[in-house]
Design an enzyme around this catalytic site. Structure first.
Site, PDB file in Angstrom:
ATOM      1  N   ASN A  44     -50.287   7.968  20.854  1.00 57.33           N
ATOM      2  CA  ASN A  44     -50.577   9.328  20.169  1.00 57.33           C
ATOM      3  C   ASN A  44     -50.726  10.427  21.364  1.00 57.33           C
ATOM      4  O   ASN A  44     -50.072  10.499  22.191  1.00 57.33           O
ATOM      5  CB  ASN A  44     -51.679   9.248  19.201  1.00 57.33           C
ATOM      6  CG  ASN A  44     -52.994   8.566  19.484  1.00 57.33           C
ATOM      7  OD1 ASN A  44     -53.042   7.359  19.677  1.00 57.33           O
ATOM      8  ND2 ASN A  44     -54.097   9.181  19.391  1.00 57.33           N
ATOM      9  N   ASP A  45     -51.910  11.076  21.315  1.00 52.18           N
ATOM     10  CA  ASP A  45     -52.215  12.283  22.167  1.00 52.18           C
ATOM     11  C   ASP A  45     -51.760  12.356  23.479  1.00 52.18           C
ATOM     12  O   ASP A  45     -51.855  11.308  24.185  1.00 52.18           O
ATOM     13  CB  ASP A  45     -53.571  12.712  22.101  1.00 52.18           C
ATOM     14  CG  ASP A  45     -54.319  12.422  20.765  1.00 52.18           C
ATOM     15  OD1 ASP A  45     -53.713  12.352  19.689  1.00 52.18           O
ATOM     16  OD2 ASP A  45     -55.605  12.414  20.832  1.00 52.18           O
ATOM     17  N   GLN A  61     -52.473   8.801  24.908  1.00 54.50           N
ATOM     18  CA  GLN A  61     -53.203   7.456  24.059  1.00 54.50           C
ATOM     19  C   GLN A  61     -52.366   6.446  23.853  1.00 54.50           C
ATOM     20  O   GLN A  61     -51.000   6.597  23.401  1.00 54.50           O
ATOM     21  CB  GLN A  61     -53.765   7.952  22.752  1.00 54.50           C
ATOM     22  CG  GLN A  61     -54.976   9.124  23.008  1.00 54.50           C
ATOM     23  CD  GLN A  61     -56.182   8.080  23.223  1.00 54.50           C
ATOM     24  OE1 GLN A  61     -56.992   7.790  22.517  1.00 54.50           O
ATOM     25  NE2 GLN A  61     -56.461   8.047  24.436  1.00 54.50           N
ATOM     26  N   TRP A  69     -52.015   1.850  16.042  1.00 54.96           N
ATOM     27  CA  TRP A  69     -53.004   2.226  16.703  1.00 54.96           C
ATOM     28  C   TRP A  69     -53.973   1.053  16.982  1.00 54.96           C
ATOM     29  O   TRP A  69     -54.003   0.385  15.884  1.00 54.96           O
ATOM     30  CB  TRP A  69     -53.657   3.364  15.760  1.00 54.96           C
ATOM     31  CG  TRP A  69     -54.792   4.439  16.514  1.00 54.96           C
ATOM     32  CD1 TRP A  69     -54.713   5.207  17.392  1.00 54.96           C
ATOM     33  CD2 TRP A  69     -56.131   4.112  16.702  1.00 54.96           C
ATOM     34  NE1 TRP A  69     -55.933   5.654  17.950  1.00 54.96           N
ATOM     35  CE2 TRP A  69     -56.707   4.886  17.381  1.00 54.96           C
ATOM     36  CE3 TRP A  69     -56.909   2.989  16.151  1.00 54.96           C
ATOM     37  CZ2 TRP A  69     -58.031   4.856  17.632  1.00 54.96           C
ATOM     38  CZ3 TRP A  69     -58.326   2.823  16.266  1.00 54.96           C
ATOM     39  CH2 TRP A  69     -58.874   3.716  17.117  1.00 54.96           C
ATOM     40  N   PHE A 104     -60.667   7.257  24.542  1.00 54.75           N
ATOM     41  CA  PHE A 104     -59.876   8.084  23.866  1.00 54.75           C
ATOM     42  C   PHE A 104     -59.601   9.260  24.793  1.00 54.75           C
ATOM     43  O   PHE A 104     -59.444   9.374  26.004  1.00 54.75           O
ATOM     44  CB  PHE A 104     -60.940   8.748  22.901  1.00 54.75           C
ATOM     45  CG  PHE A 104     -60.987   7.666  21.648  1.00 54.75           C
ATOM     46  CD1 PHE A 104     -60.378   6.466  21.634  1.00 54.75           C
ATOM     47  CD2 PHE A 104     -61.645   8.257  20.350  1.00 54.75           C
ATOM     48  CE1 PHE A 104     -60.424   5.661  20.388  1.00 54.75           C
ATOM     49  CE2 PHE A 104     -61.578   7.527  19.257  1.00 54.75           C
ATOM     50  CZ  PHE A 104     -61.134   6.230  19.395  1.00 54.75           C
ATOM     51  N   ARG A 166     -65.798  14.367  20.850  1.00 52.80           N
ATOM     52  CA  ARG A 166     -64.697  13.854  21.969  1.00 52.80           C
ATOM     53  C   ARG A 166     -63.591  15.047  22.277  1.00 52.80           C
ATOM     54  O   ARG A 166     -63.641  16.047  21.950  1.00 52.80           O
ATOM     55  CB  ARG A 166     -64.227  12.521  21.046  1.00 52.80           C
ATOM     56  CG  ARG A 166     -63.403  13.036  19.759  1.00 52.80           C
ATOM     57  CD  ARG A 166     -62.674  12.062  19.191  1.00 52.80           C
ATOM     58  NE  ARG A 166     -62.199  12.058  17.795  1.00 52.80           N
ATOM     59  CZ  ARG A 166     -62.697  12.344  16.787  1.00 52.80           C
ATOM     60  NH1 ARG A 166     -64.033  11.899  16.773  1.00 52.80           N
ATOM     61  NH2 ARG A 166     -62.284  12.626  15.417  1.00 52.80           N
ATOM     62  N   ASP A 167     -62.818  14.525  23.211  1.00 50.88           N
ATOM     63  CA  ASP A 167     -61.920  14.897  23.750  1.00 50.88           C
ATOM     64  C   ASP A 167     -62.017  15.952  24.749  1.00 50.88           C
ATOM     65  O   ASP A 167     -61.735  17.091  24.676  1.00 50.88           O
ATOM     66  CB  ASP A 167     -60.752  15.502  22.567  1.00 50.88           C
ATOM     67  CG  ASP A 167     -60.598  14.338  21.675  1.00 50.88           C
ATOM     68  OD1 ASP A 167     -60.774  13.149  21.985  1.00 50.88           O
ATOM     69  OD2 ASP A 167     -60.283  14.822  20.152  1.00 50.88           O
ATOM     70  N   GLU A 221     -60.502  18.472  16.690  1.00 45.97           N
ATOM     71  CA  GLU A 221     -60.127  17.430  17.508  1.00 45.97           C
ATOM     72  C   GLU A 221     -59.405  18.072  18.576  1.00 45.97           C
ATOM     73  O   GLU A 221     -58.557  19.090  18.703  1.00 45.97           O
ATOM     74  CB  GLU A 221     -59.143  16.392  16.845  1.00 45.97           C
ATOM     75  CG  GLU A 221     -59.894  15.415  16.237  1.00 45.97           C
ATOM     76  CD  GLU A 221     -59.236  14.267  15.547  1.00 45.97           C
ATOM     77  OE1 GLU A 221     -59.771  13.108  15.747  1.00 45.97           O
ATOM     78  OE2 GLU A 221     -57.890  14.288  15.084  1.00 45.97           O
TER      79      GLU A 221
HETATM   80  C1  FRU Z   1     -56.652  12.732  17.960  1.00 44.23           C
HETATM   81  C2  FRU Z   1     -57.525  11.678  18.108  1.00 44.23           C
HETATM   82  C3  FRU Z   1     -58.546  12.216  19.241  1.00 44.23           C
HETATM   83  C4  FRU Z   1     -59.078  10.888  19.585  1.00 44.23           C
HETATM   84  C5  FRU Z   1     -57.766  10.068  19.857  1.00 44.23           C
HETATM   85  C6  FRU Z   1     -58.001   8.554  19.468  1.00 44.23           C
HETATM   86  O1  FRU Z   1     -55.398  12.429  17.703  1.00 44.23           O
HETATM   87  O2  FRU Z   1     -58.214  11.361  17.064  1.00 44.23           O
HETATM   88  O3  FRU Z   1     -59.678  12.883  18.540  1.00 44.23           O
HETATM   89  O4  FRU Z   1     -59.519  11.046  20.974  1.00 44.23           O
HETATM   90  O5  FRU Z   1     -56.954  10.663  18.838  1.00 44.23           O
HETATM   91  O6  FRU Z   1     -56.897   7.938  19.731  1.00 44.23           O
END
Ligand code: FRU
Length: 500
Positions: A44-45, A61, A69, A104, A166-167, A221
């Site tokens: 993901n991200d 990610q 996931w 994360f 987070r992030d 996020e």
């Molecule tokens: C956004 C998210 C973030 C988190 C990550 C986890 O897509 O939910 O907020 O850090 O993905 O994989």
């Protein structure tokens, strides 16, 4: 090597081995040719986007053990030119108490000591299993001398124990380091928090920089903030807002506001929240500044809620968008457009010149659809077709993804009603108006990215065609289309080891 470092080294190695094993079973029918994806497994991200040691560093990610996931790691690729990539070793794995259930999302910056500093969220589920009893999230640091092997330094921002926290996105102004990240306040409002540091290790709370005026948004996020001209753009991905006509159709949507900001001040919002991209699959964008000053963004193409057929059978799930350069127009709209480097992937051009496609016609442009790029300019002042449509990945059974301009709705659409595989649905960005329609469409094996009039809007979606001959056709409906220009280029792969 310390015990902790040895444990981490073993866990990243284990993830790398798992990804290599799964790669052997990967089916490439929809696997991206010119987009970043993991060799196998889930992504993901985009994370840690940076320029370090003479190369663009792109982390993401990653769950290497399956196409779904799972406990989050950071995967890694790098490139000298943003269009030729090599795979790097899995960079970060959960290995300490603070990141027990996931490394994360986060960002990376280069310190004055020449090391790469990766800030990420350490994630723990209170019940060690799922969200039911809440989670504990803290901001952590890992550094690297070569950008490949990381040493963890543990927690740098503990926080008050909010349920979403987070992030981290880190940047520097005049010798001070700033970190922003998303939070859910005690009264359930989506916020962006800011901390500062002078030494990159010790961080102090500065302020709550922003609270989403939308009371439905309970968490923001992946926030990012950066200057363009004399304004500041704040990107975030609100969790909670409901579907709103054409807007926020996805379970997860990414947008921005533009405002004024200076260190030590609150953010003053000047625009409403707007989407960055209107497609089915665009989320969690992150930006970085290239050495030449361009602001470049990658987004994630995927979905947390609607799976893809590639996950079920092909051993991979999720890809990044092409890198896009960001700018602001005079109305403070965020323009996003593929970086110029993408043109280096172009092969031999096929030119169709200018022509008129008469009433209710389908003109086949390509008999096969390789990874390619279509540039289509249409004169709307003399076009009366109800839609200017491109049938992409059109197979004998009639399935395809329909992309184009709808003159009734005055929108640019991606319509997957007849998609060969995967999720269906319709998404449409507002057309900016005027007589000139200019579409740039990047078509990979399982995706389309549509850029409207130089990037004033974009629409990014998965599109998984059926097997067999896949053509591309231009289609008119109850009227004709006056084409000023139609060029098609095949696009080379970004993978260094797959180039011919
Ligand atoms: C956004 C998210 C973030 C988190 C990550 C986890 O897509 O939910 O907020 O850090 O993905 O994989």
């Amino acid at each position: 090597m310390s015990d902790a470092a040895a444990v981490h080294a073993e866990l990243v190695e284990r993830a790398e081995q798992a990804a290599m094993k799964l790669e052997k079973e990967r089916n490439n029918r929809w696997y991206p040719s010119f987009h970043v994806a993991a060799r196998s497994g889930w992504i993901n991200d985009p994370n840690g986007l940076s320029f370090f040691n003479g190369r663009y560093q792109v982390f993401y990610q990653h769950h290497a053990y399956s196409a779904y996931w799972g406990p989050m790691h950071w995967g890694h690729v790098s490139s000298e030119d943003m269009v030729t990539f090599r795979r790097e070793h899995v960079a970060l794995a959960p290995s300490i108490e603070a990141d027990r259930d996931g490394v994360f999302s986060g960002s990376a910056v280069v310190g004055d000591d020449g090391k790469l500093y990766a800030y990420y969220t350490g994630h723990r589920w209170n019940n060690m299993f799922n969200d039911d009893d809440g989670a504990l999230q803290v901001q952590c640091l890992a550094t690297s001398e070569d950008g490949v092997v990381f040493t963890k330094h543990g927690v740098v921002v503990e926080g008050p124990g909010l349920k979403h926290f987070r992030d981290p996105k880190v940047f520097r102004i005049d010798g001070i380091w700033y970190m922003i990240f998303g939070a859910c306040s005690e009264d359930n409002r989506g916020q962006v928090w800011m901390y500062t540091s002078t030494d990159m290790f010790n961080w102090e709370f500065d302020r709550i920089l922003f609270e989403d005026p939308n009371p439905d948004a309970f968490m923001l996020e992946c926030p990012d903030i950066f200057p363009l001209g004399d304004k500041w753009v704040l990107i975030y991905c609100p969790m909670g807002p409901r579907k709103d006509a054409y807007q926020a159709r996805n379970s997860h949507n990414a947008g921005y506001v533009v405002g004024d900001w200076a260190p030590g001040e609150d953010f003053k919002q000047l625009t409403d929240y707007r989407l960055i991209d209107w497609g089915h699959n665009f989320y969690a964008p992150q930006t970085f500044e290239a050495p030449d000053g361009r602001r470049i963004c990658y987004g994630w193409m995927g979905s947390f809620t609607i799976g893809t057929p590639s996950q079920e059978t092909d051993g991979w799930g999720g890809q990044l968008t092409v890198p896009r350069e960001l700018s602001l127009d005079e109305d403070l709209n965020l323009i996003n457009y593929p970086v110029a480097e993408i043109e280096k992937l172009r092969g031999e051009k096929t030119e169709f010149g200018s022509f008129v496609l008469g009433l209710n016609q389908d003109k086949v442009l390509l008999e096969q659809t390789p990874p390619c790029e279509i540039l289509l300019d249409v004169d709307l002042s003399v076009t009366d077709s109800e839609r200017v449509g491109l049938k992409i990945g059109l197979t004998e059974d009639g399935s395809h993804t329909y992309v184009g301009y709808d003159s009734l709705a005055e929108r640019i659409f991606v319509d997957r009603r007849l998609a060969g595989n995967g999720d269906r649905g319709y998404r449409a960005a507002p057309f900016p108006g005027g007589d000139k329609l200019s579409l740039r469409i990047l078509i990979d094996r399982g995706s389309v990215e549509v850029f409207v009039n130089g990037g004033v809007q974009s629409v990014t979606s998965f599109a998984f065609p059926n097997a067999g001959d896949r053509s591309v056709a231009l289609s008119s409906e109850s009227g004709s289309i006056t084409v000023d220009r139609l060029d098609i280029y095949p696009l080379d792969t970004i993978w260094e080891d797959e180039r011919q």
